[in-house]
Every structure is written in C-alpha cells, then in structure tokens.
Design an enzyme around this catalytic site. Structure first.
Site, short mmCIF file in Angstrom:
data_model
loop_
_atom_site.label_atom_id
_atom_site.label_comp_id
_atom_site.label_asym_id
_atom_site.label_seq_id
_atom_site.Cartn_x
_atom_site.Cartn_y
_atom_site.Cartn_z
N GLN A 181 1.96 -6.03 -3.23
CA GLN A 181 2.40 -6.14 -1.84
C GLN A 181 3.72 -5.36 -1.66
O GLN A 181 3.97 -4.44 -2.41
CB GLN A 181 2.57 -7.60 -1.40
CG GLN A 181 1.24 -8.37 -1.26
CD GLN A 181 0.67 -8.84 -2.58
OE1 GLN A 181 1.31 -9.50 -3.36
NE2 GLN A 181 -0.58 -8.51 -2.83
N LYS A 235 1.95 2.23 -5.06
CA LYS A 235 2.48 1.68 -6.33
C LYS A 235 1.54 1.99 -7.49
O LYS A 235 1.99 2.36 -8.58
CB LYS A 235 2.64 0.15 -6.21
CG LYS A 235 3.63 -0.28 -5.14
CD LYS A 235 3.66 -1.79 -4.97
CE LYS A 235 2.40 -2.38 -4.38
NZ LYS A 235 2.13 -2.08 -2.97
N GLY A 264 -4.51 -4.25 -3.74
CA GLY A 264 -5.53 -3.23 -3.99
C GLY A 264 -4.80 -1.96 -4.34
O GLY A 264 -4.10 -1.39 -3.51
N HIS A 265 -4.91 -1.55 -5.58
CA HIS A 265 -4.17 -0.38 -6.07
C HIS A 265 -5.19 0.69 -6.45
O HIS A 265 -6.00 0.49 -7.35
CB HIS A 265 -3.29 -0.76 -7.26
CG HIS A 265 -2.31 -1.86 -6.93
ND1 HIS A 265 -1.62 -2.57 -7.86
CD2 HIS A 265 -1.90 -2.35 -5.73
CE1 HIS A 265 -0.84 -3.46 -7.27
NE2 HIS A 265 -0.99 -3.36 -5.97
N ASP A 325 0.81 -1.22 0.00
CA ASP A 325 0.00 0.00 0.00
C ASP A 325 0.84 1.27 0.00
O ASP A 325 0.42 2.30 0.54
CB ASP A 325 -0.97 0.03 1.21
CG ASP A 325 -1.92 -1.14 1.20
OD1 ASP A 325 -2.29 -1.59 0.11
OD2 ASP A 325 -2.28 -1.62 2.29
P1 GDP Z 1 -0.69 0.39 -3.59
O1 GDP Z 1 -1.32 -0.87 -3.08
O2 GDP Z 1 0.77 0.44 -3.35
O3 GDP Z 1 -1.04 0.67 -5.03
O4 GDP Z 1 -1.32 1.57 -2.73
P2 GDP Z 1 -2.88 1.76 -2.34
O5 GDP Z 1 -3.60 2.23 -3.53
O6 GDP Z 1 -3.41 0.55 -1.64
O7 GDP Z 1 -2.76 2.86 -1.22
C1 GDP Z 1 -2.19 4.10 -1.46
C2 GDP Z 1 -3.26 5.19 -1.21
O8 GDP Z 1 -2.63 6.43 -1.13
C3 GDP Z 1 -4.27 5.31 -2.33
O9 GDP Z 1 -5.52 5.62 -1.78
C4 GDP Z 1 -3.75 6.47 -3.17
O10 GDP Z 1 -4.78 7.18 -3.84
C5 GDP Z 1 -3.14 7.33 -2.11
N1 GDP Z 1 -1.98 8.13 -2.53
C6 GDP Z 1 -0.98 7.79 -3.39
N2 GDP Z 1 -0.05 8.77 -3.45
C7 GDP Z 1 -0.47 9.75 -2.60
C8 GDP Z 1 0.08 11.00 -2.18
O11 GDP Z 1 1.16 11.40 -2.59
N3 GDP Z 1 -0.65 11.71 -1.28
C9 GDP Z 1 -1.84 11.28 -0.77
N4 GDP Z 1 -2.46 12.03 0.11
N5 GDP Z 1 -2.38 10.09 -1.14
C10 GDP Z 1 -1.70 9.33 -2.03
P1 IMO Z 2 -0.87 -4.11 -2.25
O1 IMO Z 2 -0.48 -4.67 -3.58
C1 IMO Z 2 -0.89 -4.47 2.09
C2 IMO Z 2 -1.06 -8.49 3.78
C3 IMO Z 2 -2.30 -8.91 4.53
C4 IMO Z 2 -1.68 -9.85 5.55
C5 IMO Z 2 -0.58 -10.54 4.76
C6 IMO Z 2 -0.97 -11.89 4.19
O2 IMO Z 2 -2.17 -3.38 -2.27
O3 IMO Z 2 0.24 -3.35 -1.64
P2 IMO Z 2 -2.51 -12.59 2.14
O4 IMO Z 2 -3.97 -12.34 1.87
O5 IMO Z 2 -1.60 -12.06 1.08
O6 IMO Z 2 -2.22 -14.03 2.46
O7 IMO Z 2 -2.21 -11.78 3.49
O8 IMO Z 2 -0.25 -9.67 3.69
N1 IMO Z 2 -1.27 -8.00 2.40
C7 IMO Z 2 -1.17 -6.72 2.02
N2 IMO Z 2 -0.95 -5.61 2.77
N3 IMO Z 2 -0.99 -4.37 0.75
C8 IMO Z 2 -1.19 -5.46 -0.01
O9 IMO Z 2 -1.17 -5.43 -1.36
C9 IMO Z 2 -1.33 -6.71 0.63
N4 IMO Z 2 -1.56 -7.97 0.20
C10 IMO Z 2 -1.50 -8.76 1.29
O10 IMO Z 2 -2.94 -7.82 5.12
O11 IMO Z 2 -1.06 -9.09 6.57
MG MG Z 3 -2.83 -1.52 -1.83
#
Ligand code: GDP
Ligand code: IMO
Ligand code: MG
Length: 416
Positions: free
Chosen positions: A220, A17, A41-42, A14
């Site tokens: 991840q 990416k 979850g992106h 999270d």
């Molecule tokens: P990922 O799994 O690495 O793709 O990241 P996620 O999408 O799960 O979580 C990142 C969250 O941060 C998302 O809700 C993005 O919209 C938000 N985000 C990304 N870059 C920025 C930033 O520079 N500032 C803020 N405030 N939010 C951001």
């Molecule tokens: P993105 O791509 C954050 C975490 C789960 C748990 C552990 C194992 O959005 O960064 P799993 O379901 O993979 O067997 O769970 O890994 N986890 C993540 N945490 N971002 C993710 O993906 C994750 N995918 C799995 O919360 O701790």
């Molecule tokens: Mg994510």
C-alpha cells in the site's frame, strides 16, 4: 551487524514498489513483507514476462534471496497457496511468521457485507477481508499462522469463534462454511503452508547479525496508512516505515536506508479525497498510457498530477533518504505538466498536510513537458525539461530523487 533497508510507498499505493524491490532484490539476501495482505498487487516485468504478486515478497524472482512474510501481515491461505503455484523452487526461500494473523475466507465475507451496508459511503476496499482480519487481531479474537501446525485444534477454536460471533454473521447475512468444509480447508492450508511456518523474528535478527543484506518491502502507500492517511478511506495497517519495524520484530536502530516510491504523477484506487485528481483528458491519458488498472481487483485507477504537498509530508513521515520516481515515461508527449505545490483551504494557501483533505483545492505550478524518456537508462541522456521536472520535485519535497524508472522492465531504471 547490518541494517535493514526499506522500500515504502509514499502516495496511495501502486507506485511501482514491486518493480523496484525486484530490481534491488538482485543485491539482497533477504526480502521481507511486514504489513498488509493480499490487497497488495505488485506487478513485475522481466524480459517481457509478467508476474503478479500479492503476499509473496517481490524478492522471489531473485533465486538467491530468502523471502519472509512477517508477523504484521494478514495471511490469506488460499491466496498464497494459489500464488505459490507460479514458482517451483521454494524450499528454504519462503518463510512465514508463526505470529502472522490468518485472514480467512469469512473475513472477506464480512468486508464485502460491511461495504454493501455503507452504500455511497463505502471505502472501496479490495474486498479481501483486510479490515476484519486486523480487527480480530486487535480485538484479540484472531488466529495466527502458527496455529496451522495443529489444524484439529484450530478447527475447534474457529468453531468457538463462529459461535461467539454468530450474532454478527447473522446480522450481515453471512453463510459460513459447513463444519466438514471448514475442516477440509484447514487441513489443506496446514498441509500446504506448514513447511514454511517458522520464527521469522529470530531469522531476521540472525540475518542482520551475520551482516546479510535485508530489504523490507512496503505494501500500500503512506496516504492509506491507518493513522496518517486519509482516514477513514485508508487500509487497516501502518503502511509507513515505522510499521515495518513492528511488522517484523525490528527496532528503529535496525533500519538503514529508506527509499520512498512515488509515481511521477499520482493515482488512487477506491474512494476518498484526492486533491490533484484530473477529471479531463490529461487524467485519461495518464490512465491509458500508464495502464492504470489495479493488479488485485482490475479496477480503473483515478489519475492526477504529482502532489508535492502529499509527497513532502510522506517523505517526512517515513524518513525517506531518497525518492524513486516511477513511470516518468507516462508523462512523455505532454506539452505542459502540472505540479500541485500547495493547497487552498478556506481561502488560505497552505503547504502542509491538514488532518482532513476533504475541503482542499490544489494550487498548481506549470512546467514544460518533453518528447520521450521511455527506456532511458542514463540520467545525462534525459531531456533538459525532464531534468527540470525532477529538480523541482526535489526542491518541493525536500528529498533527493535517487532512482528514476522509465518503463516497467527491470533494467529500464536510472540509479544516480
Ligand atoms: P506496486 O503495488 O507499488 O508494486 O505497483 P503496481 O505493480 O500495482 O503498479 C505499478 C504498475 O506500473 C505495474 O504495472 C508496473 O509494471 C508498472 N511500472 C512500474 N514502473 C514503471 C515505469 O517506470 N514505467 C511504466 N510505464 N510502467 C511502470
Ligand atoms: P499495493 O501494495 C492501492 C486501497 C483500496 C481501498 C483502501 C482500503 O498494490 O500498493 P483494503 O482492501 O486495504 O481494506 O482497502 O485501500 N488499497 C490499495 N490501493 N494499492 C494497494 O496495494 C492497495 N491496498 C489497498 O483500494 O481504497
Ligand atoms: Mg499495486
């Protein structure tokens, strides 16, 4: 012959990416996922519109990019079928490896049942069947996406699998689908997904031979890597850059630039050690301002300070050429910021990652905060203290910060 560039998460997932892959994808021809599944979850924001992606690569919003789901991914058919309804122009823009493992609904039932048995020692998985699907792959009892091209044969094979594993399903109190239900599900998966299933290894090799620009999108993060993360509180794939090679059929010589994605602070969702976690008001502020709720499960993310020991370790493991520092704006308004610069382990100060993080305590350095960087697109316009924070991160992690993100929007990004 071109090289494939990698975007890799270097904390606990999270990191942002999706935003960076989407931003960079505007300049790439091919964007690939190589590991993980719909546990990812992106979230991507473009002009105020939110997209949530789980299996589809974050290049999908660039109409010119071809998106590849590689052999290292565990593919959940109902999840991707649902995800694809967000997009209408997919012909020739999505390719799924025939070698990708199928993550089927019973994998999720096993995942949830095992978590329940573990009680207070649960990993806190996403419940998406990731561990059981990868276990079946390694056990050589799994099924692959290519088998969806012949659903009748796959049906027979899964019935055999159910019979052979009956003892496990019974022990876990899992109710399997009826034969009719299973048949119907597999026919639907086959109908919806067969048009996308190809030999992606050949496709990616040809793309590189033709000098196309190829981007590999990690899911991840490094601290969740099955070998190098905080085992057993990890996911079930190799999330590090080396995993991107096996997950697509590339070799290390195919790789170009590697960019590590990190938040300007740190979060973790699920259980397991997190040395720089902040249990007070500061952690709460990060969660509220950073909207730290999971894209996949909606769970609240644990928040804390930037852990330079973990990021230095992750940068070395992945071979990061640069870091992309995300969510710098979330630290706006803090008087003082903390950076974890070392750990205390059994009374000793260490600046490296031990194999077990359970007993480490963070050693912090304090640094002055700033008023606001939100929406900033120009490095020179950043407040002096924000520049000092970035420089200190570069020193501690031995890696340059090449990209800085100041809001969720695609264009609010500084590329140095
Ligand atoms: P990922 O799994 O690495 O793709 O990241 P996620 O999408 O799960 O979580 C990142 C969250 O941060 C998302 O809700 C993005 O919209 C938000 N985000 C990304 N870059 C920025 C930033 O520079 N500032 C803020 N405030 N939010 C951001
Ligand atoms: P993105 O791509 C954050 C975490 C789960 C748990 C552990 C194992 O959005 O960064 P799993 O379901 O993979 O067997 O769970 O890994 N986890 C993540 N945490 N971002 C993710 O993906 C994750 N995918 C799995 O919360 O701790
Ligand atoms: Mg994510």
């Amino acid at each position: 012959m071109s090289k494939a560039d990698i975007i890799v998460g270097i904390q606990w997932g999270d990191e942002g990416k999706g935003k960076i892959v989407d931003k960079l994808a505007q300049e790439y021809d091919v964007v690939c996922r190589s590991q993980g599944g719909h546990n990812a979850g992106h979230t991507i924001w473009v002009d105020g519109v939110r997209f949530a992606l789980h299996l589809v690569p974050s290049g999908i919003l660039n109409p010119k990019a071809v998106n590849v789901i590689g052999n290292g991914v565990v593919l959940n058919p109902p999840s991707i079928i649902k995800e694809l309804t967000q997009f209408s122009d997919l012909e020739g823009r999505l390719l799924i490896s025939e070698k990708a493992q199928l993550n089927l609904p019973y994998h999720s039932l096993i995942d949830l049942a095992r978590e329940k048995l573990k009680g207070s020692n649960a990993i806190g998985t996403t419940g998406k069947g990731i561990g059981p699907a990868y276990s079946d792959k390694i056990n050589r009892i799994g099924h692959r996406a290519g088998e969806l091209l012949n659903p009748a044969k796959l049906y027979e094979s899964i019935l055999e699998y159910f019979a052979q594993n009956k003892i496990i399903f019974d022990a876990l109190d899992i109710v399997l689908p009826s034969n009719e239900e299973l048949k119907g599900q597999l026919e639907e998966y086959s109908r919806e997904l067969s048009p996308f299933i190809v030999n992606t290894t050949n496709y990616v090799w040809k793309a590189l031979e033709e000098n196309k620009r190829v981007l590999l999108e990690g899911a991840q993060g490094t601290m969740l890597d099955i070998d190098h993360g905080t085992y057993p509180y990890v996911t079930s794939s190799n999330t590090v850059s080396a995993g991107a090679c096996t997950g697509l059929g590339l070799n290390p010589k195919d790789i170009g630039t590697i960019t590590g994605i990190t938040k300007a602070y740190c979060t973790r969702v699920g259980n397991g050690p997190f040395p720089s976690e902040d249990f007070g008001d500061d952690g709460e502020t990060m969660a509220r301002v950073g909207k730290e709720f999971g894209t996949t499960t909606g769970r609240k993310r644990r928040c804390g300070w930037f852990d330079a020991v973990a990021v230095k370790y992750a940068s070395r493991l992945n071979g990061c050429d640069q870091l992309s520092l995300m969510k710098l704006d979330v630290l706006d308004g803090f008087d003082v910021l903390k950076i974890c610069v070392a750990y205390e382990l059994n009374g000793e100060i260490i600046d490296y990652m031990p194999s077990d993080l359970d007993n480490v305590k963070p050693v912090y350095e304090e640094i002055k905060g700033w008023d606001s960087v939100v929406g900033c697109r120009d490095f020179d316009k950043l407040p002096a203290t924000a520049k000092q924070y970035i420089t200190r991160i570069e020193e501690l992690t031995k890696t340059k910060v090449g990209i800085i993100s100041t809001s969720p929007e695609r264009e609010d990004t500084i590329i140095r």
